[in-house]
Design a protein around this motif. Sequence first.
Motif, PDB file in Angstrom:
ATOM      1  N   GLN A  54       3.866 -34.427 -46.575  1.00  0.00           N
ATOM      2  CA  GLN A  54       5.623 -33.702 -46.416  1.00  0.00           C
ATOM      3  C   GLN A  54       6.140 -34.096 -45.158  1.00  0.00           C
ATOM      4  O   GLN A  54       5.302 -34.494 -44.340  1.00  0.00           O
ATOM      5  N   VAL A  55       7.481 -33.872 -44.779  1.00  0.00           N
ATOM      6  CA  VAL A  55       8.245 -34.829 -44.302  1.00  0.00           C
ATOM      7  C   VAL A  55       7.652 -33.638 -42.707  1.00  0.00           C
ATOM      8  O   VAL A  55       7.493 -32.979 -42.194  1.00  0.00           O
ATOM      9  N   GLN A  56       7.444 -34.865 -41.451  1.00  0.00           N
ATOM     10  CA  GLN A  56       6.988 -34.140 -40.252  1.00  0.00           C
ATOM     11  C   GLN A  56       7.736 -34.308 -39.467  1.00  0.00           C
ATOM     12  O   GLN A  56       7.747 -35.543 -39.446  1.00  0.00           O
ATOM     13  N   VAL A  57       8.175 -33.904 -38.562  1.00  0.00           N
ATOM     14  CA  VAL A  57       8.935 -34.215 -37.190  1.00  0.00           C
ATOM     15  C   VAL A  57       8.506 -34.102 -36.421  1.00  0.00           C
ATOM     16  O   VAL A  57       7.447 -33.205 -36.102  1.00  0.00           O
ATOM     17  N   PRO A  58       8.345 -35.088 -34.969  1.00  0.00           N
ATOM     18  CA  PRO A  58       9.364 -35.835 -35.106  1.00  0.00           C
ATOM     19  C   PRO A  58       8.917 -36.661 -35.632  1.00  0.00           C
ATOM     20  O   PRO A  58       7.334 -37.230 -35.263  1.00  0.00           O
ATOM     21  N   ILE A  59       9.562 -37.538 -35.740  1.00  0.00           N
ATOM     22  CA  ILE A  59       9.406 -39.120 -36.462  1.00  0.00           C
ATOM     23  C   ILE A  59       9.991 -39.717 -35.794  1.00  0.00           C
ATOM     24  O   ILE A  59      11.196 -40.536 -35.219  1.00  0.00           O
ATOM     25  N   THR A  60      10.095 -40.857 -34.266  1.00  0.00           N
ATOM     26  CA  THR A  60       9.886 -41.996 -33.933  1.00  0.00           C
ATOM     27  C   THR A  60      10.117 -42.661 -34.109  1.00  0.00           C
ATOM     28  O   THR A  60       8.554 -43.519 -34.422  1.00  0.00           O
ATOM     29  N   VAL A  61      11.459 -43.729 -34.368  1.00  0.00           N
ATOM     30  CA  VAL A  61      10.995 -45.453 -34.553  1.00  0.00           C
ATOM     31  C   VAL A  61      11.426 -46.175 -33.792  1.00  0.00           C
ATOM     32  O   VAL A  61      12.472 -46.040 -33.061  1.00  0.00           O
ATOM     33  N   SER A  62      10.343 -47.449 -33.180  1.00  0.00           N
ATOM     34  CA  SER A  62      10.722 -48.127 -32.653  1.00  0.00           C
ATOM     35  C   SER A  62      12.518 -49.466 -33.121  1.00  0.00           C
ATOM     36  O   SER A  62      11.859 -49.524 -33.921  1.00  0.00           O
ATOM     37  N   LEU A  63      12.665 -49.345 -32.194  1.00  0.00           N
ATOM     38  CA  LEU A  63      13.949 -49.906 -32.607  1.00  0.00           C
ATOM     39  C   LEU A  63      13.508 -51.821 -32.382  1.00  0.00           C
ATOM     40  O   LEU A  63      14.839 -52.970 -32.676  1.00  0.00           O
ATOM     41  N   LEU A  64      12.692 -52.251 -31.631  1.00  0.00           N
ATOM     42  CA  LEU A  64      12.976 -53.716 -31.326  1.00  0.00           C
ATOM     43  C   LEU A  64      11.100 -53.428 -31.961  1.00  0.00           C
ATOM     44  O   LEU A  64      10.593 -54.412 -31.454  1.00  0.00           O
ATOM     45  N   SER A  65      10.930 -53.151 -33.056  1.00  0.00           N
ATOM     46  CA  SER A  65       9.065 -53.471 -33.157  1.00  0.00           C
ATOM     47  C   SER A  65       9.090 -52.793 -35.162  1.00  0.00           C
ATOM     48  O   SER A  65      10.436 -51.958 -34.951  1.00  0.00           O
ATOM     49  N   THR A  66       7.922 -52.598 -35.446  1.00  0.00           N
ATOM     50  CA  THR A  66       7.799 -51.700 -36.561  1.00  0.00           C
ATOM     51  C   THR A  66       7.623 -50.491 -36.863  1.00  0.00           C
ATOM     52  O   THR A  66       6.883 -50.027 -37.075  1.00  0.00           O
TER      53      THR A  66
END
Length: 107
Positions: A54-66
């Motif tokens: 199921q969706v879990q937060v927080p989700i941190t997405v790097s904007l400079l890598s994958t």
Amino acid sequence: MKFARVYVQPGCPHCEAVKWFLTRNNIEHEVIEVGTDPILTRGLEAVFALIGQQVQVPITVSLLSTEVILGANPEHFKSLVALARKFGAISPDAPITFGGNIQVAAG
């Protein structure tokens, strides 16, 4: 320059910890509340369904890598810290504080 996008839910203590960490350590980021956009919410649900969760937060997405970081474990933020150091947002020798006495070591 923004280094990360963080998906959060109101009232989530782990989300607050991640936002505090990024702000405290001068890592520029964008915060997006999950649940305010039905299309985003359905998309996240579909992605998490693919991995059987199921969706879990927080989700941190790097904007400079994958890199995508789920949760608020300080150890998982080392590569994001390294990118921020590489681009000069954080001094190379500055200790990185993650609330209380928890730190990500320099270098």
